[in-house]
Design a protein around this motif. Structure first.
Motif, PDB file in Angstrom:
ATOM      1  N   ARG A 175       0.811  -1.211   0.000  1.00 20.82           N
ATOM      2  CA  ARG A 175       0.000   0.000   0.000  1.00 20.82           C
ATOM      3  C   ARG A 175       0.845   1.261   0.000  1.00 20.82           C
ATOM      4  NH1 ARG A 175      -3.388   2.105   4.699  1.00 20.82           N
ATOM      5  NH2 ARG A 175      -3.263   0.002   5.465  1.00 20.82           N
ATOM      6  N   ARG A 176       2.001   1.239   0.627  1.00 22.72           N
ATOM      7  CA  ARG A 176       2.826   2.428   0.744  1.00 22.72           C
ATOM      8  C   ARG A 176       3.803   2.601  -0.422  1.00 22.72           C
ATOM      9  NH1 ARG A 176       0.692   4.989   4.776  1.00 22.72           N
ATOM     10  NH2 ARG A 176       0.340   3.861   6.675  1.00 22.72           N
TER      11      ARG A 176
ATOM     12  N   ALA B  17      -4.670  14.477   1.235  1.00 27.58           N
ATOM     13  CA  ALA B  17      -5.728  14.364   2.238  1.00 27.58           C
ATOM     14  C   ALA B  17      -6.553  15.647   2.323  1.00 27.58           C
ATOM     15  CB  ALA B  17      -5.116  14.024   3.594  1.00 27.58           C
TER      16      ALA B  17
ATOM     17  N   GLU C 255     -18.868  10.508   5.191  1.00 29.55           N
ATOM     18  CA  GLU C 255     -17.949   9.410   4.884  1.00 29.55           C
ATOM     19  C   GLU C 255     -18.729   8.197   4.381  1.00 29.55           C
ATOM     20  OE1 GLU C 255     -15.252   8.448   8.043  1.00 29.55           O
ATOM     21  OE2 GLU C 255     -14.133  10.317   7.792  1.00 29.55           O
TER      22      GLU C 255
ATOM     23  N   ALA D 104     -13.961   2.763   6.260  1.00 29.90           N
ATOM     24  CA  ALA D 104     -12.612   2.872   6.822  1.00 29.90           C
ATOM     25  C   ALA D 104     -11.617   3.353   5.763  1.00 29.90           C
ATOM     26  CB  ALA D 104     -12.164   1.528   7.394  1.00 29.90           C
ATOM     27  N   THR D 105     -11.855   2.976   4.516  1.00 26.93           N
ATOM     28  CA  THR D 105     -10.994   3.434   3.421  1.00 26.93           C
ATOM     29  C   THR D 105     -11.159   4.933   3.227  1.00 26.93           C
ATOM     30  OG1 THR D 105     -11.138   1.284   2.349  1.00 26.93           O
ATOM     31  CG2 THR D 105     -10.456   3.136   0.971  1.00 26.93           C
TER      32      THR D 105
ATOM     33  N   ARG E 257      -9.247   6.645   5.833  1.00 29.22           N
ATOM     34  CA  ARG E 257      -7.808   6.620   5.517  1.00 29.22           C
ATOM     35  C   ARG E 257      -7.463   7.660   4.454  1.00 29.22           C
ATOM     36  NH1 ARG E 257      -7.034   1.649   3.476  1.00 29.22           N
ATOM     37  NH2 ARG E 257      -6.637   2.348   1.373  1.00 29.22           N
ATOM     38  N   TYR E 258      -8.319   7.808   3.435  1.00 29.93           N
ATOM     39  CA  TYR E 258      -8.075   8.829   2.411  1.00 29.93           C
ATOM     40  C   TYR E 258      -8.074  10.224   3.033  1.00 29.93           C
ATOM     41  CZ  TYR E 258      -9.149   5.303  -1.225  1.00 29.93           C
ATOM     42  OH  TYR E 258      -9.161   4.207  -2.040  1.00 29.93           O
TER      43      TYR E 258
ATOM     44  N   ARG F  28      -7.054  10.940   5.998  1.00 30.20           N
ATOM     45  CA  ARG F  28      -5.799  11.064   6.765  1.00 30.20           C
ATOM     46  C   ARG F  28      -4.558  11.090   5.878  1.00 30.20           C
ATOM     47  NH1 ARG F  28      -7.882   6.773   9.396  1.00 30.20           N
ATOM     48  NH2 ARG F  28      -6.246   5.434   8.541  1.00 30.20           N
ATOM     49  N   GLU F  29      -4.528  10.198   4.871  1.00 27.90           N
ATOM     50  CA  GLU F  29      -3.299   9.951   4.114  1.00 27.90           C
ATOM     51  C   GLU F  29      -3.365  10.367   2.651  1.00 27.90           C
ATOM     52  OE1 GLU F  29      -2.425   5.802   4.570  1.00 27.90           O
ATOM     53  OE2 GLU F  29      -2.757   5.872   6.736  1.00 27.90           O
TER      54      GLU F  29
END
Length: 86
Positions: free
Chosen positions: A19-20, A28, A42, A54-55, A58-59, A61-62
């Motif tokens: 993923r990274r 973000a 959301e 949850a995805t 995450r979007y 946040r990241e």
């Protein structure tokens, strides 16, 4: 928007896996601005983008990958889902 680039971690030149492996193409802050611009929760964004809640968190946040950024652009422009002309 950042350019999507691979990070070569191995000597054989193959891009890193996982993923990274790539930085977010849609930051973000931009993803959060998209949610607010359209007034999406959301949960609603998860339904529209066909991912889990949850995805979406995450979007926020990241950041999000390029294909999500393109989808967000199309949704913001009111474009329908692609269908082949018959």
């Amino acid at each position: 928007m950042n350019v999507v680039a691979f990070r070569a971690d191995k000597e054989d030149g193959h891009p890193a896996r996982g993923r990274r492996a790539r930085p977010a193409a849609m930051g973000a802050t931009d993803f959060d601005a998209w949610l607010k611009h359209l007034g999406f929760s959301e949960r609603h964004a998860a339904r529209v983008l066909q991912v889990g809640r949850a995805t979406i968190a995450r979007y926020r946040r990241e950041g999000a990958p390029a294909h999500i950024g393109y989808a967000c652009t199309a949704i913001a422009l009111g474009m329908p889902i692609w269908q082949k002309a018959e």
